[in-house]
Structures are given as structure tokens and as C-alpha cells.
Motif scaffolding. Sequence first.
Motif: not given
Length: 207
Positions: A117-118, A120-126, A130, A177, A206
Amino acid sequence: MRFDGGAAMADPRYKADIGGGSLKLPESRIIAGLLLDGVTEDQWRHAIEVENVLQRRSPGTAKRQSSLMRNRLETMGPELWQMVRDGSTQVAIQAVFAAAIKHSTLLGDFLDLVVRDQFRMFRPDLPRKMWDQYLEQCRNRDPLMPVWQDSTANKLADCVYRILVEVGYITDSKTYRLKSVRISGEVMSYLRENNEQYVIRCIQVSI
């Protein structure tokens, strides 16, 4: 929900056994070699406890870590073991990663349900937070999941995040990242030929 199947009545889906170590490629190559050589149990014990092929400080540590790596690799077959023993660094680490996913649904579902989901949502980090959120969700899915102390939950997070660094999905262990990873054709061919659909889905988060 995207996880496979249901937990057996006496067997929780999520276990803490992954906390025993990250992918440990050099050591996993040694374990894969022992498996490919078809050593007996006595030969195994001699290699691990007497010869100390993993170069650990105590027989107890060597036994625990070798057991984890063996259990991981034995979820797969000799063709994958050979990739681990003889493959390039990239191929070997991804092969161990595939085995780790099959061995631990705690790792696999984190990839499938959170890391995907990170991307898919184009979020840069984890962010590490979480992981705590994920464990709460796991307990909702699996009532048989053990109740872990904070120290155990943190140890599991350390291990999973270290694995993601080893594979390349996380490029910075301080900022967490994310980076896309292309899984090698050799590993993917093995997984497809052996119908490892769950592992295929989890390992390609990814794309």
C-alpha cells in the motif's frame, strides 16, 4: 483481505520465530550447502556445533540460528538452495527472502498488506509506527496470535526492517525510505514453476 487461508485451530497464523535473525546471506549459503550435500543429522550437528561453520561464539547460538535458516530453506526445494549457495549476491539474497516469506506469514502479510500500500499510494517511506499498527491488525485477523511483550514486538520489527534493508526495499535504515526492487528472473521462474503464488504476490510489492 488479501491473506491466504485461515489459521488452524491449534496453530496461530502469526508467530515470533522470524525474530531469530535476518536473512544472513553468508551463513545461509553455508546452510544451503549442507542441505544440498544431504548430510545426516550427526553430520549436521558436527558441522554446526563442533566445526562451528557459522563461526558463532557459542554452540547454543549456532544451533538456534542454523535451525532458523534451515527451517526457512526447507520450505523450498534444492533448485532454490542452489541459487542461495551459488548465485550472485542479488539472486541469493532474493532466494533467501522468498524462503523467509514462505516460512513467516508475519513477514509475508506485512509486505502484502502494508508495504504494497505504501508503494501503491506513492509514499516515500515506511515509518516504524506502521509495524505497531500492523500487529494490531494481525490480532484482529488471528485470535490465536500470541500476545507479545513490547520488547518482542520491537525485536520483530528490527528483524523485518533489517530484512527489507538487505533486499533493498528500504534504502536508509534511519529514514526508512522505500525503493522499488526488481526480483531476478531466476527466482521468479522457480516460484512460478512451483506454484508459489503467495510468495510471488508478497515478494513483488513494488510493481
